[in-house]
Design a protein around this motif. Structure first.
Motif, short mmCIF file in Angstrom:
data_model
loop_
_atom_site.label_atom_id
_atom_site.label_comp_id
_atom_site.label_asym_id
_atom_site.label_seq_id
_atom_site.Cartn_x
_atom_site.Cartn_y
_atom_site.Cartn_z
N ASP A 71 -25.78 -7.34 -2.22
CA ASP A 71 -27.36 -7.04 -1.68
C ASP A 71 -27.57 -8.11 -0.74
O ASP A 71 -28.64 -8.40 -0.46
N LEU A 72 -26.46 -8.32 0.12
CA LEU A 72 -26.53 -9.28 1.53
C LEU A 72 -27.20 -10.54 1.26
O LEU A 72 -27.84 -11.20 2.17
N ASP A 73 -27.04 -10.94 0.10
CA ASP A 73 -27.48 -12.44 -0.17
C ASP A 73 -26.40 -13.44 0.25
O ASP A 73 -25.22 -13.37 -0.51
N VAL A 74 -26.44 -14.22 1.35
CA VAL A 74 -25.19 -14.73 1.90
C VAL A 74 -24.73 -16.07 0.98
O VAL A 74 -23.48 -16.01 0.82
N GLU A 75 -25.62 -16.57 0.18
CA GLU A 75 -25.20 -17.58 -0.78
C GLU A 75 -24.35 -16.95 -1.76
O GLU A 75 -23.23 -17.61 -2.03
N LYS A 76 -24.69 -15.98 -2.41
CA LYS A 76 -23.95 -15.28 -3.58
C LYS A 76 -22.84 -14.48 -3.04
O LYS A 76 -21.64 -14.62 -3.87
N ALA A 77 -22.78 -13.85 -1.71
CA ALA A 77 -21.61 -13.41 -1.21
C ALA A 77 -20.52 -14.36 -0.75
O ALA A 77 -19.39 -14.12 -0.79
N SER A 78 -21.09 -15.48 -0.19
CA SER A 78 -20.22 -16.58 0.13
C SER A 78 -19.37 -17.26 -1.03
O SER A 78 -18.11 -17.45 -1.11
N ALA A 79 -20.14 -17.18 -2.22
CA ALA A 79 -19.32 -17.95 -3.38
C ALA A 79 -18.42 -17.15 -3.94
O ALA A 79 -17.35 -17.50 -4.41
N MET A 80 -18.63 -15.70 -4.04
CA MET A 80 -17.77 -14.66 -4.27
C MET A 80 -16.75 -14.73 -3.54
O MET A 80 -15.44 -14.61 -3.94
N PHE A 81 -16.91 -14.62 -2.20
CA PHE A 81 -15.76 -14.71 -1.33
C PHE A 81 -14.80 -15.80 -1.38
O PHE A 81 -13.55 -15.62 -1.35
N LEU A 82 -15.39 -16.95 -1.46
CA LEU A 82 -14.56 -18.25 -1.58
C LEU A 82 -13.68 -18.28 -3.06
O LEU A 82 -12.58 -18.72 -2.93
#
Length: 265
Positions: A71-82
């Motif tokens: 949902d465009l949450d940069v922090e959560k998306a970054s953690a998921m991507f890493l």
């Protein structure tokens, strides 16, 4: 503090330059992004590249998929991507799964692919009654799932990021009830291939299967749940034709397209 802001601005400028230098195909897909999405793509790229330099090798469309999944949450998306990058290096060190690694699952003949739906998404059909636990256990099945997802992604036409799946449960019984395998494949799809599933039609689902479905359902995230449609037998062809032209509909459902084993696609 000022130096940190300057460094971040520099990274964002670099990300912007990379985006502007992207291929036309990339630009076509990104034009459907909102301005907030484009801004957050730049912010996320700047952040993940400082944590894992291999992030520079992925395009903005992948960054966007992870953002949308959170949902465009940069922090959560970054953690998921890493987490995805770490998993990919560990689970697929060669960058691909060889058919020889998953020979037993391939021999079951449980997944096929052919044709595209009305949105241009490749179509895959999975036969649940042909899935059995094998000697390689859950890890072996997970490798098969990754192999299949990579095949589907490679078949996507320019500008398309999703696929349509038909899960055919006809003939399913307790011998096919691999709950650990099902949950593992769900984790791979949701955590490592976010925003790849466009729609899932579940057809010919027997009563027995619904008992297992109740166990699996709580583990499905809300975005994925919205994409799942159980189809009644009497409405099967009509429902599929809402999404798939008859020339592209698998012939086993009254269409004109013969199915091809996924390993041969």
């Amino acid at each position: 503090m000022e130096a940190d802001r300057s460094a971040l601005d520099s990274k964002q400028d670099k990300a912007q330059e990379q985006q502007e230098a992207a291929t036309p195909q990339h630009d076509t897909a990104l034009k459907y992004s909102s301005q907030p999405e484009l801004t957050k793509i730049r912010l996320m790229r700047a952040f993940v590249e400082t944590r894992d330099p291999s992030s520079k090798e992925v395009d903005d469309l992948m960054i966007r998929r992870f953002l949308r999944a959170r949902d465009l949450d940069v922090e959560k998306a970054s953690a998921m991507f890493l987490k995805y990058l770490k998993w990919k290096r560990s689970f697929v060190p060669n960058g691909y799964i060889s058919p020889s690694e998953i020979a037993e699952d391939i021999a079951h003949g449980k997944m096929f692919v052919q044709g595209v739906d009305k949105k241009g998404r490749p179509i895959t059909v999975a036969f649940a009654a042909k899935h059995f636990q094998n000697k390689n256990g859950v890890d072996g099945f997970k490798r098969y799932v990754v192999f299949a997802l990579e095949k589907l992604c490679s078949r996507m036409p320019p500008g398309e990021e999703k696929f349509l799946a038909i899960a055919d449960i006809k003939g399913w019984g307790y011998a096919n009830s691999d709950i650990r395998g099902y949950l593992a494949s769900l984790t791979i799809l949701q955590d490592y291939y976010p925003e790849r599933l466009g729609k899932l039609f579940v057809v010919h689902a027997p009563y027995l299967f619904m008992k297992v479905w109740k166990i699996i359902y709580p583990f499905i995230d809300e975005n994925t749940k919205k994409k799942i449609v159980f189809v009644e037998n009497k409405n099967l062809k009509a429902t599929l034709l809402e999404e798939i032209d008859e020339t592209q509909l698998p012939d086993i459902y009254g269409g004109q397209m013969p199915l091809v084993p996924i390993q041969d696609s």
